[in-house]
Write an enzyme that holds these catalytic residues in place. Structure first.
Site, mmCIF file in Angstrom:
data_model
loop_
_atom_site.group_PDB
_atom_site.id
_atom_site.type_symbol
_atom_site.label_atom_id
_atom_site.label_comp_id
_atom_site.label_asym_id
_atom_site.label_seq_id
_atom_site.Cartn_x
_atom_site.Cartn_y
_atom_site.Cartn_z
ATOM 1 N N ASP A 254 1.339 -1.374 -0.047
ATOM 2 C CA ASP A 254 0.184 -0.274 0.219
ATOM 3 C C ASP A 254 0.612 1.034 -0.375
ATOM 4 O O ASP A 254 1.618 1.196 0.120
ATOM 5 C CB ASP A 254 -0.750 -0.294 1.302
ATOM 6 N N GLU B 4 -17.304 10.097 4.723
ATOM 7 C CA GLU B 4 -16.911 8.425 4.969
ATOM 8 C C GLU B 4 -15.716 8.590 4.115
ATOM 9 O O GLU B 4 -16.284 8.698 2.406
ATOM 10 C CB GLU B 4 -17.817 7.754 5.446
#
Length: 879
Positions: free
Chosen positions: A276, A624
């Site tokens: 990542d 979000e």
């Protein structure tokens, strides 16, 4: 991905990224063996890697791999996104519903088709880009999708990117995506998928870079690994992304258990692994498991992490070889995996060698792609409540009120990790288009998501005028100081840009060194205080009536700056924006609005004469998402601190109910919301997720009966925060429908229809030998008055198991269409794996004993809520 990444960190690796690509020579005159398509991929990869110097090898292990000009190897960027359509590209593309919405379709065929169309658009972008020698980020063919983490807790802001809380549904949908995206060609990949984030990863977002997670072997193998195993072993996914967090004391990108033992040894994964973005730096900066970049990089590579995304710690591998911490041959292992993927994509073959080279930009937003985006948006909508058949509404209503923060919000339908289409449908626009010209469709934002104070947007692209046109006059210069004659001029309706490195701004204007101005004339319809908001990562100006205005805001220029203008009704203001760009990524955003303080009772009085009130609320990808700068009540860092619907929305719904008119609540969300008052007091509830470019049209189609809804919840809707375990506790005890022991508000798999279905004639053997498939046959009848779709769900439970098991587990589903009165017989074959139990040691076993099978339109314990009935039968596995 990690937002703080600085392109400056890429400097060393990117020095040659724009170097000219040396075309591969005709077959009869190859300079190098790796250029010869007649050889096997393994032969070609071995030859190529053998010709690289150590410095060149190390540079190829960054996500932004530079060109090797002397060998004719072009630059390539591994970082590309396609969560629900190609994302973050400068091209206009088709945007499908957010992943959680696609999961709500319970339709693997639709998802497979969506992935095929997405790969077509990705190939079109790649093919067009290499013609112009553009090889930057978001223009390649290795997509870091799908996100198959288990959505174990509804507070996680990135749960919207997943296929929900169930391992079987996640595995099924993920496999459909991978096989659709990668294609069926025996030689070439159409595109390369990547399963992420491997493997025990689902928030909290603020802790992800330093969080150490430990779960027992039962939860690891019963919940967190099945979807990854399915994609690696059976779908043959090309790539895997390791997660930021640590697992049992080791960073996931350097995990003995996850990477070496399970992924490479047990599952025999031969594809590539990427970190990542920024995760290698976390080894020594956050987890403190390593002392420096060199040791962190060596450990990651030795564990099979082939690409470093985001930063340049891997450049230290050159010194690591000299320091005898790793050998060049060990680096070659990663290089060969990486180049194997690039060869399988056809990136080293003459143009025209594979059928995917022929895909042109005509594929972008192709009619069939847009039609499929609408189909999936319709399929994703879940009808949660329909009291007294409030829905569908009549199309001859005289007045309808469409209000709420998502009533006309184009940002909310797009979700996160999204691309941008040419057209976006919002609920208000779609409802207005649905009704006759004589209907009064009233629209008002009314409130913000969490507060009665909000900014009413002024759409200058709509109300501004310049040279007889609506919008802004945009002028682009191929220099950094707005000098000379514009290289390109056009009319634009909005200013919301991210120009990626190595791309063109418009026409032939390169992103590398340009400037731009936008002008329009705004005539104030009323006397107001207008706030102009600007944000960008390079110098910009706001000029009004020829005078530069001083902006207030963050001094570093990275945040939003603003200016308040006092307008007088009827006066026209000349507005000009200037932007200057010299290098690196460019971003610039502009909007205007008027501050409003809402009175809920006044809003209710304003719509009391409407025939129906549609409140479009919920939350938003602006609240979000991934590691966000958000700190409103109920939200923090991209996650939620509460799953309750924000109080101001419930208060407004209470005021609207007092009008006595039908109140339909349309929810946009990427996760479960607790709505106990709304479930009892509103007339109807639709959950519409973030529906993509056609989300508004799909909502209108369901509201007025042009489409009969059949979506199902891929997550449990709990009653309140009290139902939740600690967010940072990864144990599955009392989590998700498989282990939650209380009664939810709306269960996993729940969803209503405008018609009714009956299940009958369930047959299965009374006893079977172990290791054999079990056929389950039954009939479904549409016994209502409308044609419609039904999602058939099959659950398995082990009521007398001596070992821990789920309360029940989904093991089969199928979306079918039945005309009114039509019946269909279906058969599911339950494999030994479907009937197995996971031991406390993580070993899958098929034990003798009683197994209960349930089929229906929901879980068996929610049948009293549904018009669909479930039926159950049991059988015994013989010892």
């Amino acid at each position: 991905m990690k937002k703080k990444l600085k392109l400056l960190l890429f400097g060393i690796a990117l020095l040659t990224i724009c170097a000219s690509y040396v075309p591969i020579k005709p077959k009869s005159n190859y300079l190098y063996r790796f250029q010869n398509p007649a050889l096997t991929i393994e032969q070609r990869v071995n030859d190529l890697v053998s010709r690289l110097t150590l410095q060149e090898k190390v540079a190829q292990m960054l996500n932004s791999a530079p060109a090797v000009e002397r060998l004719g190897i072009p630059a390539y960027n591994w970082w590309n996104e396609s969560l629900h359509g190609i994302a973050r590209t400068p091209f206009k593309v088709t945007v499908y519903p957010q992943a959680i919405g696609m999961a709500a379709t319970f339709d693997v065929n639709s998802l497979h088709q969506m992935a095929e169309y997405t790969a077509d658009e990705g190939r079109a972008i790649y093919n067009e880009s290499i013609k112009k020698n553009q090889r930057g980020i978001y223009l390649g063919l290795t997509y870091w999708t799908p996100n198959i983490n288990i959505f174990r807790d509804p507070r996680w802001g990135r749960g919207q990117e997943t296929y929900g809380e169930d391992p079987f549904l996640t595995a099924s949908m993920g496999k459909a995506f991978v096989t659709g995206l990668q294609g069926t060609d025996p030689v070439y990949l159409k595109a390369a998928a990547c399963a992420k984030h491997y493997a025990v990863h689902s928030g909290p977002e603020p802790l992800r870079h330093e969080f150490n997670i430990d779960v027992n072997d039962y939860d690891l193998w019963d919940t967190y690994l099945p979807a990854f195993r399915e994609l690696v072993v059976n779908a043959k996914v090309a790539g895997v992304m390791c997660a930021y967090n640590a697992f049992r004391g080791q960073p996931c990108c350097g995990s003995d258990i996850l990477l070496t033992d399970i992924l490479r040894n047990q599952w025999k994964f031969t594809g590539y692994m990427t970190s990542d973005c920024g995760a290698i730096d976390d080894f020594y900066q956050k987890h403190k498991t390593h002392t420096d970049a060199e040791k962190a990089s060596v450990d990651a590579v030795l564990h099979g992490t082939d690409v470093e995304c985001g930063n340049v710690s891997y450049l230290s591998l050159y010194k690591a070889v000299q320091d005898h911490l790793i050998t060049e041959q060990q680096i070659d292992v990663s290089l060969k995996r990486l180049f194997t993927i690039r060869f399988r994509l056809g990136l080293f073959d003459p143009i025209g060698s594979n059928k995917y080279d022929k895909i042109t930009t005509a594929a972008l937003e192709a009619p069939e792609h847009k039609a499929h985006a609408l189909k999936m948006a319709r399929q994703s909508i879940v009808l949660l409540k329909n009291q007294n058949n409030t829905l569908p509404l009549s199309k001859i209503l005289k007045k309808i009120a469409v209000i709420g923060p998502n009533a006309d919000n184009a940002n909310s339908v797009l979700g996160n990790y999204n691309g941008f289409p040419s057209e976006i449908s919002t609920p208000y626009k779609a409802i207005k288009a649905k009704l006759s010209n004589n209907a009064d469709v009233f629209c008002d934002q009314a409130i913000n998501y969490t507060s009665a104070s909000y900014t009413r947007n002024i759409d200058l692209g709509e109300v501004g005028r310049v040279d007889g046109h609506k919008g802004f006059k945009a002028e682009y210069y191929q220099n950094g100081d707005l000098s000379g004659t514009p290289a390109a001029t056009r009319i634009e309706s909005a200013i919301n840009y991210i120009w990626r490195e190595g791309t063109f701004v418009t026409g032939n204007v390169s992103q590398k060194n340009f400037s731009a101005s936008w002008t329009t004339n705004y005539t104030a319809p009323s006397t107001d205080e207008i706030t102009f908001e600007l944000s960008g990562n390079k110098p910009y100006k706001l000029v009004i009536d020829g005078q530069e205005r001083t902006l207030s805001g963050e001094p570093d220029g990275m945040g939003v700056k603003s200016y308040v203008l006092s307008t007088v009704q009827g006066k026209t203001y000349h507005i000009k924006l200037e932007y200057r760009q010299t290098e690196g990524r460019a971003t610039f955003n502009f909007k205007a609005g008027v501050a409003i303080k809402a009175d809920l009772n006044v809003i209710a009085q304003r719509v009391k004469d409407a025939d129906a009130i549609v409140f479009v609320g919920g939350i938003s990808p602006q609240l979000e998402g991934e590691e966000m700068r958000v700190n409103y009540e109920g939200f923090s860092g991209g996650d939620r601190t509460s799953i309750q619907l924000p109080k101001v929305q419930t208060d407004l719904l209470k005021a609207l109910k007092q009008t006595g008119k039908p109140v339909i609540f349309v929810i946009m969300t990427g996760s479960a919301i607790a709505i106990p008052w709304e479930a009892e007091n509103t007339s109807a509830i639709l959950n519409a997720w973030y529906g993509g470019q056609s989300g508004g049209t799909a909502i209108a189609d369901v509201l007025f009966g042009d489409y009969n809804p059949a979506g199902r919840l891929p997550v449990t809707f709990y009653k309140s925060d009290d139902d939740l375990s600690k967010f940072d506790d990864y144990s599955m005890n009392n989590r998700t429908y498989r282990y939650f022991t209380d009664k939810p508000l709306y269960g996993f798999g729940y969803g209503l229809s405008y018609t009714t279905f009956k299940y009958s004639q369930l047959t299965l053997p009374s006893a079977v030998d172990g290791n054999k498939a079990v056929p389950v046959t039954f009939k479904v009848t549409n016994n209502g008055s409308r044609d419609g779709e039904e999602v058939v769900e099959l659950y398995v439970s082990h009521p007398n198991s001596p070992m821990k098991t789920a309360i029940r587990a989904l093991k089969g589903f199928k979306r079918i269409y039945l005309k009114a009165g039509e019946s269909r017989s279906l058969t599911f074959n339950l494999s030994p794996q479907d009937l197995s139990i996971t031991s406390k040691d993580g070993i899958t076993k098929e034990l003798p004993g009683k197994i209960m099978v349930s089929v229906g339109g929901s879980q068996p314990d929610t049948q009293t809520r549904l018009t669909q009935k479930t039926i159950e039968r049991s059988f015994t596995i013989k010892s």
